[in-house]
Design a protein around this motif. Structure first.
Motif: not given
Length: 737
Positions: A82-111
């Protein structure tokens, strides 16, 4: 059943992206012109070793600790992508949880949500839902609960993905992300196309269609489209042109708005005024609100006359007894002569009087009342309209004395006030194909009263005339040409413009410069709901400076991009056959055959007597490419009225087989299943009519592939077959027993 692996690359859909797998390993299918257009993922079966059963086995054999580690690693990888695509014009993927948080990285799906520049919150919801639906990958789903930040919808990727090979994992997640962003870009383009129009373009339902059953997505190929005289959805190729324009808008930075709208104006001018003509265009959200340009010219000319002839006018005419604005006096006086009344846009008279013709203005979306005055403009002049109906008698024939009626109404208005200015409309193709009045009428009035008392308007909004008529109008300095890309050219609804010669714009600018700053500000305030500075450009610099700053009308920009695609395609096809007689012969071949089809379906179908104009470029091929007809339920019955025809208009677009009575024949049931887009009903003396017509994309097809005529006529036969079914079984279909 084998699990399906999507094979799609963002590089094939978006210029500039370097984040893709090699092109040789991809298959990207775009639906062709003959089917519903959609960018979609093609799926290929995976080898048996990586089937769903194998994945289940792998999960069983993997320890809980190993399972969690695999999921965590994959989450990290997805966020990296997702981060690799940041900066490209057009459609984008907006992460709705802090990807740096321990919970986001270890539990559940990525939203996340999917979006694009210039979209609002509700648009992001639509884009996210549509992208997940389009991709149809079981690993991507809509989140089933609200998120803590209040977002009402989100997509999520469920980990771990069903592979333990790092290379396949990388490409697989790229495939998923590419597919989502491609689908999001398409839906974001639809969102933008829908913006910046009036309440005729309110889109609802799953198919996102308006009251004319058209929308901003291409129609399925199974729908027979013969309704370009009313409204159209874009063709697949035109929709792709809109996507391309959206990309340029998203990537262009702060200068893109002015640059792209200027490009649109210049391309339209070159196509319709000719390469050597120095005409200028003001872009408008529709042909109806383009009426503001000739009205403005008339207001300015009348005010100039009023200042010069104050002593010859009464106090009432000068407005001294009622106008509290010293800067606005003396008042001008403008009368708009609306010819072909009832057969031009329903809001034409209101627009020509400086009144709102819709409950929703295109810029800003303010709510208004139909017929409400644009008060700033009315502080400068009195405005009224005179509507002249072209048909009369029991059969709705064109009036023999119509030219004289137009002359008489114009003379009466001009003789009332020495500062009076008449806006004289000449229609190059009404809803039923009438062209009126003749060119002798503006010539006579100009000769009698002078050019400064007459603002001539060529209403070419149906665009079924030859470009030579537009060029003749401009070369003779007769005034303004109103045009659209959303009638004959079948661009999505709506896009219009006002084309004028440099001499006309120069005179208008001189008048604007002579007005007080308050007067110019009043004009800008009245037009700010319809025009942005980018639509006006350098045509009226003083007006452009007074309009509120901001972005362009992105919907108008993209709708014009669609229409211009069809304009360019037809222009190339016409040049390819040598123009002239070859084009005329092609369009006449369709028109005459369809007229015969209409006659063959009598007595339930009765064709309105066609009116053809062979001279002066009034009609392509010298024939009316709109075929109008009345319907009756049975032989000897009266014709259906306009309300009944509105119901038939709706029936034609849907499958009505299940509404037919038990005794309906197999042939009638087959006809009832057809889906057809027609021109909406028109109330004319002697009985209302429905309409069928040919569009520019269809003419382009016939010019390039003449053998396609037979297939088109088969579709036209289906049109009339269903019409007779709807007429014969009207009460059953309408459930009116």
């Amino acid at each position: 059943m084998a699990h399906m692996q999507p094979t799609i690359s963002r590089a094939l859909f978006r210029s500039g992206s370097q984040k893709s797998v090699p092109e040789s390993s991809l298959r990207f299918q775009r639906f062709g012109l003959s089917t519903t257009h959609r960018y979609r993922v093609e799926f290929e079966p995976r080898p048996a070793s990586s089937s769903a059963d194998s994945v289940q086995l792998a999960e069983t054999e993997t320890s809980d600790e190993g399972f969690a580690e695999l999921a965590q690693a994959q989450r990290h990888k997805f966020v990296q992508l997702v981060r690799e695509y940041e900066g490209l014009a057009g459609a984008s993927c907006l992460l709705l949880e802090d990807p740096a948080s321990e919970t986001a990285m270890s539990q559940g799906p990525v939203r996340f949500q999917l979006s694009a520049p210039r979209l609002g919150v509700s648009d992001r919801r639509r884009v996210t839902l549509k992208a997940v639906e389009t991709v149809a990958d079981p690993r991507v789903r809509v989140a089933d609960s609200l998120l803590q930040d209040g977002a009402d919808v989100a997509a999520e990727v469920v980990f771990p993905l069903d592979t333990d090979c790092a290379e396949k994992l990388d490409s697989g997640m790229r495939f998923v992300l590419d597919a989502l962003l491609n689908a999001a870009e398409e839906e974001a383009t639809v969102c933008l196309l829908e913006k910046g129009s009036d309440d005729r373009s309110v889109f609802t339902g799953e198919e996102r269609t308006n009251k004319y059953h058209t929308g901003m997505r291409p129609q399925p190929a199974s729908v027979v489209h013969r309704g370009s005289c009313t409204s159209s959805s874009p063709s697949p190729a035109a929709f792709f042109a809109a996507i391309e324009m959206a990309r340029r808008l998203w990537a262009g930075g702060s200068e893109a708005d002015s640059m792209l709208m200027r490009e649109i104006r210049e391309r339209v001018t070159k196509l319709h005024a000719g390469e050597d003509h120095s005409a200028k265009l003001i872009a408008h959200p529709s042909g109806t609100d383009a009426e503001s340009v000739p009205l403005l010219l008339a207001v300015l000319q009348s005010r100039d006359l009023a200042r010069r002839h104050q002593s010859r006018r009464t106090a009432h005419q000068n407005g001294r007894e009622k106008n509290g604005c010293a800067w606005a006096a003396p008042l001008g006086s403008v009368t708009s002569i609306i010819v072909c009344a009832g057969e031009v846009g329903s809001g034409t008279a209101s627009a020509a009087e400086g009144r709102y013709f819709s409950g929703l203005v295109p810029i800003g979306g303010a709510r208004t009342e139909f017929g409400e005055a644009m008060h700033p403009l009315h502080s400068l002049a009195r405005m009224r309209s005179v509507e002249l109906v072209p048909r009369g008698g029991a059969h709705g024939c064109i009036r023999d004395d119509y030219d004289e009626r137009v002359l008489s109404a114009s003379r009466a208005a001009l003789m009332e006030d020495p500062a009076a200015v008449v806006v004289l409309h000449t229609v190059a193709g009404s809803k039923t194909g009438i062209c009126a009045p003749s060119l002798t009428v503006p010539d006579a009035l100009i000769g009698e009263f002078g050019a400064e008392r007459i603002v001539c308007v060529l209403d070419g909004c149906q665009m079924r005339h030859d470009a030579s008529l537009t060029q003749l109008w401009l070369e003779r300095e007769l005034g303004v040409v109103l045009l659209t890309s959303s009638k004959f050219y079948a661009g999505p609804s709506f896009a219009g413009g006002a084309l004028m010669s440099c001499v006309t714009s120069k005179v208008a600018n001189q008048h604007l410069e002579s007005e007080s700053p308050e007067s110019v500000a009043a004009i800008a305030a009245a037009l700010a709901g319809y025009l942005t500075p980018h639509d006006v450009g350098d045509v009226f610099p003083s007006l452009q400076r007074r309009l509120p700053p901001g972005p362009c009308n992105s919907g108008l920009l993209l709708r014009w991009a669609c229409g211009l695609h069809e304009m360019d395609a037809l222009d190339a096809a016409m040049r390819g056959v040598g123009g002239g007689e070859a084009v005329g012969a092609t369009i006449r071949s369709w028109v005459m055959a369809v007229r015969d089809l209409a006659d063959a379906h009598a007595p339930l179908v009765q064709q309105l007597e066609p009116v053809d104009y062979a001279e002066d470029g009034w009609q392509l091929g010298g024939v009316s490419s709109i075929i109008s007809f009345r319907l009756r339920r049975s032989a000897g019955d009266s014709f259906m009225d306009v309300d009944e025809l509105r119901k038939v208009y709706g029936f034609m677009h849907i499958d009505v087989e299940d509404r037919l009575p038990a005794h309906a024949t197999d042939a009638e049931r087959a006809a009832a299943r057809s889906r057809v887009l027609l021109g909406q009903p028109v109330a004319v003396p002697g009985g209302a009519v429905l309409r069928t017509c040919i569009s520019a994309p269809q003419l382009t097809l016939l010019l390039k592939h003449p053998k396609c005529l037979a297939g088109m006529l088969e579709d036209d036969a289906r049109v009339f077959d269903k019409l007779t079914v709807c007429a014969k079984h009207f009460y059953a279909i309408a459930n009116e027993h």
